[in-house]
Design an enzyme around this catalytic site. Structure first.
Site, PDB file in Angstrom:
ATOM      1  N   GLY A  25      91.318  22.503 133.799  1.00 22.42           N
ATOM      2  CA  GLY A  25      91.506  23.401 132.672  1.00 22.42           C
ATOM      3  C   GLY A  25      92.963  23.810 132.643  1.00 22.42           C
ATOM      4  N   SER A  26      93.298  24.720 131.762  1.00 21.05           N
ATOM      5  CA  SER A  26      94.706  25.098 131.619  1.00 21.05           C
ATOM      6  C   SER A  26      95.261  25.723 132.892  1.00 21.05           C
ATOM      7  CB  SER A  26      94.861  26.062 130.436  1.00 21.05           C
ATOM      8  OG  SER A  26      94.005  27.191 130.596  1.00 21.05           O
ATOM      9  N   GLU A  28      94.767  24.935 135.840  1.00 18.49           N
ATOM     10  CA  GLU A  28      94.979  23.947 136.898  1.00 18.49           C
ATOM     11  C   GLU A  28      96.155  23.015 136.608  1.00 18.49           C
ATOM     12  OE1 GLU A  28      91.880  26.082 137.154  1.00 18.49           O
ATOM     13  OE2 GLU A  28      91.693  24.575 135.573  1.00 18.49           O
ATOM     14  N   GLU A  47      81.729  20.206 136.339  1.00 19.22           N
ATOM     15  CA  GLU A  47      82.137  20.666 137.666  1.00 19.22           C
ATOM     16  C   GLU A  47      81.063  20.457 138.728  1.00 19.22           C
ATOM     17  OE1 GLU A  47      84.556  22.975 134.626  1.00 19.22           O
ATOM     18  OE2 GLU A  47      82.440  22.381 134.861  1.00 19.22           O
ATOM     19  N   HIS A  70      87.967  24.837 137.522  1.00 16.90           N
ATOM     20  CA  HIS A  70      88.603  25.665 136.510  1.00 16.90           C
ATOM     21  C   HIS A  70      88.076  27.093 136.548  1.00 16.90           C
ATOM     22  CE1 HIS A  70      90.622  26.934 132.972  1.00 16.90           C
ATOM     23  NE2 HIS A  70      89.585  26.887 132.160  1.00 16.90           N
ATOM     24  N   HIS A 281      59.452  25.120 153.717  1.00 17.21           N
ATOM     25  CA  HIS A 281      59.415  25.099 152.257  1.00 17.21           C
ATOM     26  C   HIS A 281      58.047  25.596 151.772  1.00 17.21           C
ATOM     27  CE1 HIS A 281      59.933  22.642 148.265  1.00 17.21           C
ATOM     28  NE2 HIS A 281      59.892  23.934 148.068  1.00 17.21           N
ATOM     29  N   GLY A 402      67.767  21.100 148.517  1.00 17.53           N
ATOM     30  CA  GLY A 402      66.798  20.786 147.478  1.00 17.53           C
ATOM     31  C   GLY A 402      67.315  21.011 146.076  1.00 17.53           C
TER      32      GLY A 402
END
Length: 529
Positions: A25-26, A28, A47, A70, A281, A402
Site C-alpha cells: 500500500g502507500s 510501504e 494479505e 499494509h 478439539h 485449523g
C-alpha cells in the site's frame, strides 16, 4: 551516510533474508523504493495469502521469512493466517507500514492506531520504533526474536517517513550480529530421563510437528526401534514426524481427551516429543492419562510445557534432546510391534464421483517418493494418513490451528523453498475459496505446484460435527455451484476436471511433466474425518 533504508537492507542481506512476501500500500512504498536487484519481491493479491505463502516457505526452510503488509487493514486481513503460524512455530518477521509520524496522533487515514497491540497474542514480540534511528535495531531484534526457540512470528510497525532518514554508521554493526541458542538439560537431568525410559515396562512414543521441524525424524525412528515402542503422531497433526509405513507407526491420535486416553491405555510411560500435551478439539471429557501411566514431555516451547495439565516436562532443543536420549537408551528385548495392515485398495469404478480413498491410492502410486503434500481437506485426514506413504522429513504440512486458507498459499511457499521436490496440494472445495488468489501468484512466478481440489459440494468436516453436536439442520454447510477450472484459468493456471480414476491418473502424470502450476478438479464423495 547510511540511511534507515540502506542499513535495513544491509542487515536483511547479511541475515540471508532476500525475499520479501508482500502486498503493498502507500505506506510501504518508501521501503520498496530502489528495491535491491539481489532481492526478490513475491506479490500476493490478499494479505492472508501473502502470509500463507511466507508461512509455507518458512516451514519448509526453517528460516525466517520477511512479510510486508499494509498498515492496520492489511495486518487484519492476515490475522486469520497468523493463527496457524503461531501454533506451527513459524519464524515470520511481519512488517507493516505506518502513516507518517506527524499524522499518527490525529489518526489520519491509514494510521495504525496502537499498532503493537493489533497482532497480539499471536506474535512473540510486537513493536513500533520510537524514532527513525531505532528501525534497523528493531528489525534486528525482530529477526533474532523470531528465530529463538520456540520460534514464532513477530510484528514491526514502521512509519513510512522513517526510511529516508540518515542514520549513524554504528547501525551497520547490527548486520554482523549472531544470536545463538544453546539450551540443553544437564547430564543429571538426561540420566534421570533415560532411567525412566529404560525402566518402563510398556512405553509408547507420541511425536509432534517440532520433531519434523528440527529434522529429528531419524532419531525418532532409532529411539522407537531401541524401545520396540509403538509410535503415535500427536493429535491435530500439522507435520509428519515419522515414516508412516514403519512397523512401529500407529497413526494419528484423536483430538479428544477420552479418545487419547483410550488409545494409550495399557502403557506405563508416555513419551511426548515436539508436541503440546495435547491439542484437543472434539469435546469428549475423560481422564487425561490412562490408569497407571506417567508422562514425560520434551518440548522446545516453555509455554507448552507450562500449560500442560499433566506430566513432567523438559524444555530444550528437540534434535539435541532426542540425540542425547537415543545414546542413553538401552536396546530392549521386547518384541517389535507388528506393522499396521495396509488398507485394501479401493476397487476400480468407471463411474464418478471418486471416493477420496481411491484418489489417495492413486496419489500414493503416482507421486514421487520425495513428494511434499500440503493438505487442507479436513474431512479426509484419516484416509490420507492411512493410504499415502510419507517417507522423508518435510513431507507433509497442514494448518496447525485449523484456520482455513492455509493450503493453497502454503503450497506455493513450500514449492518456492523446495524447487527440487514436487509439491502436491490436496485441498477441499470449501477450504480453497479462502485463499484462491494464491493461484495467481503460482502462475505469475511459474511455481509448479500440482493443486488437487476435492470437490464434494459441502463442508465435509462440518457435516460430521453437525451429527456429533446434533445440529444437522444448521444452514451454510453446502457450497454448490463452484467451477474451479474456470477460476484457475482466470488466474492463469492450467486446469482440468477429472471424473474417473483413469482421467485423474492421466492428468496427474501430465502435471508432473508440466513444470508449471496445474489444477486438477476431482468430484469426490463425502467421507468422515
Amino acid at each position: 551516510m547510511a540511511t534507515v533504508h540502506s542499513a535495513t537492507y544491509q542487515l536483511l542481506r547479511k541475515q540471508g533474508i532476500t525475499k520479501v512476501f508482500g502486498n503493498p500500500g502507500s505506506n510501504e512504498l518508501p521501503f520498496l523504493k530502489n528495491f535491491p536487484e539481489d532481492f526478490q519481491y513475491i506479490l500476493g493479491l490478499h494479505e492472508g495469502v501473502v502470509l500463507g505463502i511466507a508461512d509455507g516457505y518458512s516451514l519448509a526452510t526453517g528460516e525466517p521469512a520477511l512479510i510486508n503488509l499494509h498498515a492496520a487493514a492489511g495486518s487484519g486481513n492476515a490475522m486469520g493466517a497468523l493463527t496457524n503460524s503461531w501454533y506451527s512455530h513459524s519464524p515470520l518477521v511481519i512488517t507493516a507500514g505506518q502513516q507518517a509520524r506527524s499524522l499518527c496522533g490525529v489518526e489520519s487515514m491509514l494510521s495504525n492506531v496502537d499498532a503493537p497491540q493489533l497482532p497480539r497474542p499471536l506474535v512473540k514480540w510486537s513493536y513500533e520504533p520510537s524514532y527513525p534511528g531505532d528501525v534497523p535495531r528493531a528489525m534486528s531484534q525482530a529477526i533474532h526474536t523470531a528465530c529463538q526457540p520456540a520460534k514464532g512470528p513477530v510484528y514491526l510497525s514502521i512509519p513510512h517517513d522513517d526510511w529516508h532518514q540518515e542514520i549513524d554508521e554504528d547501525a551497520l554493526l547490527l548486520a554482523d550480529r549472531e544470536v545463538a541458542s544453546a539450551s540443553m538439560p544437564s547430564d543429571a537431568q538426561m540420566q534421570r530421563l533415560a532411567e525412566r525410559v529404560n525402566n518402563a515396562i510398556s512405553p509408547v512414543i507420541v511425536l509432534g510437528p517440532d520433531v519434523d521441524a528440527y529434522r529429528a525424524n531419524n532419531l525418532a525412528v532409532e529411539l522407537a526401534e531401541k524401545l520396540s515402542a509403538p509410535v503415535w503422531v500427536a493429535p491435530s497433526a500439522s507435520r509428519c514426524p515419522f515414516p508412516t509405513r514403519h512397523h512401529c507407526f500407529r497413526g494419528v491420535l484423536p483430538a479428544a481427551i477420552a479418545g487419547i486416553s483410550a488409545k494409550l491405555d495399557g502403557h506405563d510411560l508416555i513419551l511426548v516429543v515436539g508436541a503440546p500435551v495435547f491439542r484437543y478439539h472434539q469435546h469428549a471429557p475423560g481422564r487425561y492419562l490412562p490408569e497407571g501411566a506417567s508422562l514425560i514431555h520434551l518440548t522446545c516451547d516453555q509455554q507448552e510445557a507450562a500449560r500442560a495439565p499433566m506430566g513432567d516436562a523438559i524444555v530444550g532443543d528437540i534434535h539435541g534432546l532426542m540425540s542425547s536420549l537415543v545414546n542413553l537408551t538401552r536396546q530392549t528385548q521386547r518384541p517389535a510391534p507388528a506393522a499396521l495392515p495396509i488398507p485394501e485398495p479401493v476397487a476400480e469404478s468407471a463411474e464418478g464421483p471418486i471416493a477420496p480413498e481411491a484418489l489417495f491410492d492413486e496419489l500414493n502410486a503416482l507421486a514421487p517418493d520425495d513428494a511434499i503434500f500440503v493438505k487442507e481437506s479436513t474431512s479426509t485426514v484419516t484416509a490420507f494418513w492411512q493410504r499415502v506413504e510419507m517417507r522423508q522429513p518435510g513431507s507433509y504440512f497442514f494448518p496447525a490451528a485449523g484456520g482455513l486458507g492455509f493450503g493453497l498459499p502454503a503450497a506455493v511457499g513450500v514449492q518456492i523453498a523446495c524447487p527440487d521436490r514436487q509439491v502436491v496440494a490436496v485441498i477441499g472445495d470449501g477450504s480453497a475459496n479462502y485463499a484462491i488468489t494464491a493461484l495467481w501468484t503460482a502462475a505469475q512466478y511459474e511455481i509448479p505446484v500440482i493443486f488437487i481440489i476435492l470437490k464434494n459440494g459441502t463442508y465435509g468436516a462440518l457435516r460430521w460435527f453437525s451429527r456429533i453436536l446434533e445440529a444437522e439442520d444448521s444452514p451454510g454447510l453446502d457450497v454448490p455451484g463452484l467451477d474451479f477450472c474456470s477460476i484457475a484459468r482466470g488466474y492463469g493456471v492450467d486446469a482440468v476436471e477429472t471424473k474417473t480414476r483413469a482421467e485423474f491418473k492421466a492428468a496427474f502424470n501430465d502435471a508432473l511433466k508440466a513444470k508449471r502450476p496445474v489444477l486438477i478438479e476431482v468430484p469426490t464423495t463425502t467421507i468422515e474425518p
